[in-house]
Scaffold this active site. Structure first.
Site, short mmCIF file in Angstrom:
data_model
loop_
_atom_site.label_atom_id
_atom_site.label_comp_id
_atom_site.label_asym_id
_atom_site.label_seq_id
_atom_site.Cartn_x
_atom_site.Cartn_y
_atom_site.Cartn_z
N ASP A 102 0.85 -1.19 0.00
CA ASP A 102 0.00 0.00 0.00
C ASP A 102 0.88 1.24 0.00
O ASP A 102 1.81 1.36 0.80
CB ASP A 102 -0.91 0.02 1.24
CG ASP A 102 -1.94 1.12 1.10
OD1 ASP A 102 -2.77 1.03 0.18
OD2 ASP A 102 -1.91 2.08 1.89
N ASP A 560 -19.42 -2.48 -37.29
CA ASP A 560 -19.23 -3.91 -37.52
C ASP A 560 -19.79 -4.28 -38.89
O ASP A 560 -20.46 -3.46 -39.53
CB ASP A 560 -19.89 -4.74 -36.39
CG ASP A 560 -19.09 -6.01 -36.11
OD1 ASP A 560 -18.62 -6.65 -37.08
OD2 ASP A 560 -18.92 -6.36 -34.93
N GLY A 585 -20.06 -1.71 -41.75
CA GLY A 585 -18.90 -1.58 -42.62
C GLY A 585 -17.83 -2.59 -42.27
O GLY A 585 -17.94 -3.31 -41.27
N ASP A 586 -16.80 -2.63 -43.11
CA ASP A 586 -15.71 -3.58 -42.91
C ASP A 586 -14.47 -2.76 -42.55
O ASP A 586 -14.03 -1.91 -43.35
CB ASP A 586 -15.50 -4.34 -44.23
CG ASP A 586 -14.36 -5.33 -44.14
OD1 ASP A 586 -13.51 -5.19 -43.23
OD2 ASP A 586 -14.31 -6.25 -44.97
N PHE A 587 -13.93 -2.99 -41.37
CA PHE A 587 -12.82 -2.09 -40.97
C PHE A 587 -11.55 -2.29 -41.78
O PHE A 587 -10.62 -1.50 -41.68
CB PHE A 587 -12.57 -2.06 -39.46
CG PHE A 587 -12.43 -3.37 -38.73
CD1 PHE A 587 -11.57 -4.34 -39.17
CD2 PHE A 587 -13.15 -3.59 -37.56
CE1 PHE A 587 -11.42 -5.52 -38.48
CE2 PHE A 587 -13.01 -4.78 -36.85
CZ PHE A 587 -12.13 -5.75 -37.32
N ARG A 602 -11.33 -7.59 -27.89
CA ARG A 602 -11.28 -8.96 -28.40
C ARG A 602 -11.16 -9.00 -29.93
O ARG A 602 -11.78 -9.83 -30.58
CB ARG A 602 -12.55 -9.74 -28.00
CG ARG A 602 -12.58 -10.18 -26.56
CD ARG A 602 -13.87 -10.91 -26.30
NE ARG A 602 -13.87 -12.17 -27.03
CZ ARG A 602 -13.71 -13.35 -26.46
NH1 ARG A 602 -13.54 -13.44 -25.18
NH2 ARG A 602 -13.72 -14.45 -27.19
C1 LIG Z 1 2.93 8.48 -5.71
C2 LIG Z 1 2.67 7.49 -6.81
C3 LIG Z 1 1.77 6.45 -6.65
N1 LIG Z 1 1.53 5.57 -7.65
C4 LIG Z 1 0.56 4.48 -7.52
C5 LIG Z 1 1.13 3.19 -6.93
C6 LIG Z 1 -0.12 2.48 -6.48
O1 LIG Z 1 -0.61 1.70 -7.58
C7 LIG Z 1 -1.11 3.61 -6.20
C8 LIG Z 1 -1.43 3.73 -4.73
O2 LIG Z 1 -2.55 2.97 -4.44
P1 LIG Z 1 -2.54 1.63 -3.60
O3 LIG Z 1 -3.81 1.61 -2.82
O4 LIG Z 1 -1.26 1.46 -2.86
O5 LIG Z 1 -2.55 0.50 -4.71
P2 LIG Z 1 -3.59 0.22 -5.87
O6 LIG Z 1 -4.98 0.65 -5.48
O7 LIG Z 1 -3.06 0.78 -7.16
O8 LIG Z 1 -3.55 -1.36 -5.97
P3 LIG Z 1 -3.95 -2.43 -4.83
O9 LIG Z 1 -4.69 -1.71 -3.73
O10 LIG Z 1 -4.79 -3.43 -5.55
O11 LIG Z 1 -2.64 -2.98 -4.37
O12 LIG Z 1 -0.48 4.81 -6.60
C9 LIG Z 1 2.20 5.70 -8.86
O13 LIG Z 1 1.99 4.89 -9.78
N2 LIG Z 1 3.12 6.70 -9.03
C10 LIG Z 1 3.38 7.60 -8.06
O14 LIG Z 1 4.24 8.50 -8.27
#
Ligand SMILES: Cc1cn([C@H]2C[C@H](O)[C@@H](COP(=O)(O)OP(=O)(O)OP(=O)(O)O)O2)c(=O)[nH]c1=O
Length: 693
Positions: A102, A560, A585-587, A602
């Site tokens: 966290d 599609d 259409g056809d992409f 998908r």
């Molecule tokens: C400060 C900072 C945070 N972050 C991100 C890291 C974490 O993914 C997020 C903080 O939230 P978290 O609650 O730590 O993590 P999350 O919700 O992304 O994932 P999960 O709870 O499932 O583990 O912020 C960055 O990507 N770059 C940064 O500079």
């Protein structure tokens, strides 16, 4: 992408750099996090793991914690424990190690997590402007040890890392421009140092990756403490923390950094070295105390001699029944030994030898695989006979009554119903049957999130294809022709009718998948800046509908083939959504509708490289800089070791191939699309959001 600084994919290099990572090979390591950054950081060093995002809600009362890092560590612990407890029940497997983390930002005594909306992001970023702040990532490593009686022992190692970051003065314009980029929304403190947010930063003191969400260096040091530096010390007291499995809050006994319990002061002596803080980040080992339980004799792996237990970090020990409901407190005397004095995990069935008795979990796993096809076919048959619809309308029927309703034999129906009970699809009471919650929500043909259509597709199309798998593997191509030519002649009589029916069945299957996965994909990223989207190959419009629900200002054009667009009308009430429109259409051949966001769900996995490049070039041609591309597929693990869902699907694919998120990123980059975010949704489809450079 920040991973340009981490490109260690060569396994040898990884092993030399960190022998501990390779020690985890062969273990079921689980990352209890949905954070794409954590996933990437750990993947880049060659760690093999599964991702099972935690369902733990980050709602601990912050005021109960003496210091912010205690809050982060406790949240990380709860995230990891939730997954460790859930997996044996929901995934029917017990992980060896679960990693939770966290990340929080603290400034002026406030803890900043992920902003809930743009105004919250503004509040956070303006409080960081011109100041130094701290970023803490709390990490919890839960080591699970399954015992013979199916109880699971947990041991917990937790620590945190602090990095100091200084922001430049941010003008209002700069703040809003950054907020409107969408980047702040899923990041603690409302910024991502690894991307655009890097431009706001004057300096970083400490571990950069800690800011990005995972203190890799400290983590590796902890692993190496676990695996390499254990000391045997029989006079050490065990610090044992008993966790109640009924609630989310643990009861601390000794040094648990839970509310109001000082962390450092209660450490007691420890012979385990603290990780050195070579960088200027502070490192704290909140839990690592060796213990030895006299009287525990264990066999060293691969040896007949008995050694005394020398536990490395017997910090938290609890046992639980795998149904997850009950936990009993254990004292350290009863704690089963886990680690030998050399730091190796010790298995219960000690000798690992080719001719030794097979391990129970191996037998169970193989049994599941061998019987997997029987379980699938039982599900397909019950769905085809509309057993789940029937028992929804008329719960409590017995086998004879069900047999009469579905026009089948009593004997056969009874076997099928009993098998469905064993698979958790039905419940039985005094020989009568009713749906389980799972059947009610996913297997009824008229349920909102019904997978009935997809199950039918699996039974009609994929099942026959898989029965020719051996030929497909030998010949290297799909066996579609063989399957069609094996069909009874009358099924091919009216070619148009059959192709129409087949189309509808296929559309229904895709419709089901889009309805179940659509919300996770549509809400994976902040797309508020896009007002018009085009879902290429959007089939019935189910995915488009989810996008309009998730983004009130957005209208979506479904593009599609004419036959599909015509048939899509049958999938009411989608057409009542006036922000979803259909263009035929056809992409590959026709002009693409104008939009500022293109959705490809998908589609790419099914195309040959040649077709894929034609399509991507066409999209790139109509996209202005800043336009978005949202890709939704199953993303393979970077080392292609999972997920099985994606790899098994590849076995019946005709033209295309399955790719990892990085492979898709590289592909899209070659057409000028820069990957902004990747989300492993833990639903049927993952998602990647790219921006046209
Ligand atoms: C400060 C900072 C945070 N972050 C991100 C890291 C974490 O993914 C997020 C903080 O939230 P978290 O609650 O730590 O993590 P999350 O919700 O992304 O994932 P999960 O709870 O499932 O583990 O912020 C960055 O990507 N770059 C940064 O500079």
């Amino acid at each position: 992408m920040f991973n340009s600084r981490l490109t260690l994919s060569d396994e040898k290099a990884t092993m030399v750099l960190n022998p501990v990572i390779s020690k985890l090979a062969g273990k079921l390591v689980v990352l209890a996090s949905a954070s794409p950054r954590r996933l990437e950081i750990l993947r880049n060093v060659g760690l093999r793991f599964e991702v099972v995002p935690s369902w733990f809600k980050e709602t601990l009362d912050k005021s109960l914690f003496k210091a912010p890092h205690e809050y982060a560590v406790e949240t990380a612990k709860q995230k990891a424990l939730e997954v460790a407890r859930r997996m044996p029940i929901k995934h029917l497997k017990t992980p060896d190690i679960v990693i939770g983390a966290d990340t929080i930002v603290t400034v002026d005594g406030m803890i900043l997590e992920k902003p809930v909306d743009k105004h919250d992001a503004y509040r956070m970023l303006s409080s960081l402007s011109g100041k130094e702040h701290s970023v803490y990532t709390g990490v919890a490593i839960v080591v699970c040890h399954e015992k013979e009686n199916e109880e699971v022992d947990y041991q917990l190692i937790q620590f945190y890392e602090e990095t100091k970051v200084k922001f430049a003065d941010l003008s209002e314009d700069m703040l809003w421009e950054y907020i409107n980029s969408g980047e702040p929304m899923d990041k603690a403190g409302g910024y991502g140092i690894q991307a655009l947010g890097g431009m706001l930063v004057e300096y970083v003191h400490g571990d950069f990756l800690n800011v990005v969400g995972f203190p890799l260096n400290h983590f590796c040091k902890q692993l190496s403490l676990i695996y390499n530096h254990c000391t045997s010390s029989s006079d050490q007291k065990s610090e044992s923390v008993h966790l109640s499995l009924n609630g989310t809050h643990p009861t601390s006994v000794l040094s648990q950094p839970t509310p109001n319990i000082p962390t450092q002061s209660s450490h007691g002596s420890s012979s385990i070295p603290k990780p050195s803080s070579a960088s200027s980040s502070q490192t704290h080992l909140t839990h690592c105390s060796p213990s030895a339980s006299p009287g525990h004799k264990v066999k060293r792996k691969g040896s007949d001699s008995e050694v005394s237990q020398s536990s490395w970090t017997l910090v938290n020990s609890l046992s639980k029944h795998t149904d997850g409901r009950e936990a009993k407190l254990r004292d350290s005397e009863n704690t089963l030994p886990l680690i030998s004095s050399s730091g190796q995990l010790i298995e219960h069935d000690v000798t690992e030898h080719e001719d030794s008795e097979p391990r129970k979990e191996d037998l169970r796993r193989i049994g599941e695989l061998i019987d997997g096809f029987k379980a699938s076919k039982a599900l397909f048959t019950a769905a085809r006979l509309r057993v789940f619809d029937l028992l929804h309308r008329m719960p409590g029927l017995d086998a004879a009554q069900v047999a009469q309703e579905v026009k089948a034999s009593v004997k056969g129906t009874e076997c099928l119903l009993e098998a469905c009970v064993s698979l958790g699809l039905l419940k039985s009471k005094e020989r009568t049957y009713e749906n389980t919650d799972l059947a009610t929500s996913l297997l009824r043909s008229d349920a909102c999130f019904s997978l009935h259509g997809y199950i039918q597709h699996c039974d009609d199309t994929l099942w026959p294809l898989f029965s020719h798998l051996e030929s497909a593997v030998e010949e290297g191509h799909s066996q579609r022709e063989k399957v069609v030519s094996n069909k009874p002649k009358d099924m091919l009589k009216d070619a148009f009718h059959n192709s129409q029916e087949a189309k509808l069945r296929f559309m229904n299957a895709m419709h089901c998948v889009a309805k179940v996965a659509g919300k996770s994909v549509a809400t994976a990223f902040d797309l508020s800046r896009y007002k018009t989207a085009c879902d290429l190959g959007g089939c019935t419009g189910a995915m488009a509908c989810e996008f309009t629900k998730a983004h009130p200002g957005m209208s979506v054009t479904v593009f599609d083939l004419p036959a599909v667009a015509e048939l899509s009308e049958r999938f009411h009430p989608l057409h009542s959504n006036n922000r979803v429109s259909f263009v035929a259409g056809d992409f590959f051949q026709d002009e693409l509708p104008k939009a500022d966001l293109y959705i490809l769900a998908r589609i790419l996995h099914d195309l040959t490289d040649e077709k894929l490049h034609i399509l991507l070039s066409k999209i790139a041609d109509v996209c202005k800089p800043g336009c978005g591309l949202l890709l939704s597929e199953i993303f393979l693990d970077e080392d292609r070791s999972g997920p099985s869902r994606g790899l098994l699907q590849a076995l019946s694919m005709s033209e295309g191939k399955q790719r990892s998120a990085t492979e898709y990123s590289v592909l899209l980059k070659s057409h000028g699309f820069i990957t902004a975010q990747i989300r492993h949704t833990d639903n049927l489809l993952d998602a990647m959001f790219c921006i046209k450079a």
